[in-house]
Design a protein around this motif. Structure first.
Motif, PDB file in Angstrom:
ATOM      1  N   GLU A 176     -10.737   5.681   3.539  1.00  0.00           N
ATOM      2  CA  GLU A 176     -10.000   6.906   3.210  1.00  0.00           C
ATOM      3  C   GLU A 176      -9.247   7.450   4.419  1.00  0.00           C
ATOM      4  N   CYS A 181      -5.922   9.624   3.932  1.00  0.00           N
ATOM      5  CA  CYS A 181      -6.472  10.726   3.130  1.00  0.00           C
ATOM      6  C   CYS A 181      -6.662  11.953   4.022  1.00  0.00           C
ATOM      7  N   LEU A 237      -2.070   7.236  -1.861  1.00  0.00           N
ATOM      8  CA  LEU A 237      -2.351   7.592  -0.466  1.00  0.00           C
ATOM      9  C   LEU A 237      -1.230   7.090   0.443  1.00  0.00           C
TER      10      LEU A 237
END
Length: 296
Positions: A176, A181, A237
């Motif tokens: 992530e 993110c 993302l």
């Protein structure tokens, strides 16, 4: 107490914000780790990471977490006095590897269990470490571990704030963060923890990327590339790239030969942070059967 109450024996580490010495308390003869804090500049004084580390460690009293014994502030100098632990996990793995040795299976289970316990304790206090790596895990001569270096640690806030992504050393950084993110939680520690558990078992880092893109490629080779089916929103993302879809999933065959450890890390290496098991749940896995819980 003042710094002169300690006799410096040798320098054992140096970082951006200070130098760590092995030292002896003159009155008692006890060994300590003495961290001399380096000011950020002549005018700014104590670094924010040091203040953060002190505040977090005041809240984290547990046998698996390094003990901050004292803070000494005098003559514009600051020292943190920690309990002394012989080595760190990276040095220990390097030393064993040079001798073509591996850890005994029960030692692997012991250190892994203590690590999961330490991370679970931090998370139970709403603190996430954010920089889990073998260099930040201290190990004594009986293979007991102490989680250390909370300079990048954070107390979780509700609602979750946007934190800087430039945390967690690359090899232990979760997808992530690599994919850009902006929001994350304690599950970043669980991914890093899984990387370390595999490293304790194999004596080698699992994902050794030399850039963020290369790091993602190393992860994709073993786990496959995530899609919307695995992780809702992943394809939106910032750093997600469909061109990487050619990577086939290799899995852990040939890397982990213990089915119980493989079952555990697979649940920790879930792409979707919400699907990742917690450190507390990890402690309930079959890999740790028969090991007594550590409560303090």
């Amino acid at each position: 107490m003042v710094a002169s109450a300690f006799q410096k024996l040798e320098k054992i580490g140096e970082g951006t914000y200070g130098i760590v010495y092995k030292a002896r308390e003159k009155n008692t003869g006890k060994l300590v780790a003495l961290k001399k804090i380096r000011p950020e500049s002549e005018n700014e004084g104590i670094p924010a990471t040091t203040i953060r580390e002190i505040l977090l460690l005041k809240n984290l009293k547990h046998s698996t977490i390094i003990g901050l014994k004292e803070v000494i502030h005098s003559d514009d100098k600051m020292y943190l006095v920690f309990e002394y632990v012989e080595t760190d996990l990276k040095k220990l793995i390097d030393d064993f590897s040079k001798q073509h040795m591996r850890f005994h299976y029960e030692i692997i289970r012991k250190m892994s269990h203590q690590l999961c316990t330490a991370v679970n304790f931090c998370h139970s206090k709403n603190i996430f470490h954010r920089d889990l790596k073998p260099q930040n895990i201290l190990v004594d001569h009986d293979f007991n571990i102490k989680l250390a270096d909370f300079g990048l640690g954070r107390a979780a806030s509700i609602p979750l704030r946007q934190y800087t992504a430039e945390i967690v050393t690359l090899w232990y950084r979760p997808p992530e963060l690599l994919l850009g993110c902006k929001y994350y939680d304690s599950s970043v520690d669980v991914w890093s923890l899984a990387c370390i558990l595999v490293e304790i078992y194999t004596m080698m880092p699992l994902f050794m990327g030399d850039s963020e893109i290369d790091q993602l490629m190393k992860i994709y080779r073993i786990l496959g590339i995530p899609t919307e089916k695995d992780w809702k929103g992943v394809e939106t993302l910032p750093k997600y790239n469909k061109d990487n879809l050619k990577h086939k999933k290799m899995g852990f065959a040939g890397i982990i030969k213990d089915p119980k450890l493989e079952a555990l890390v697979k649940k920790m290496f879930i792409y979707d942070p919400l699907g990742r098991i917690t450190a507390k749940e990890a402690l309930e896995e079959a890999f740790f059967d028969g090991i007594e819980p550590i409560y303090e």
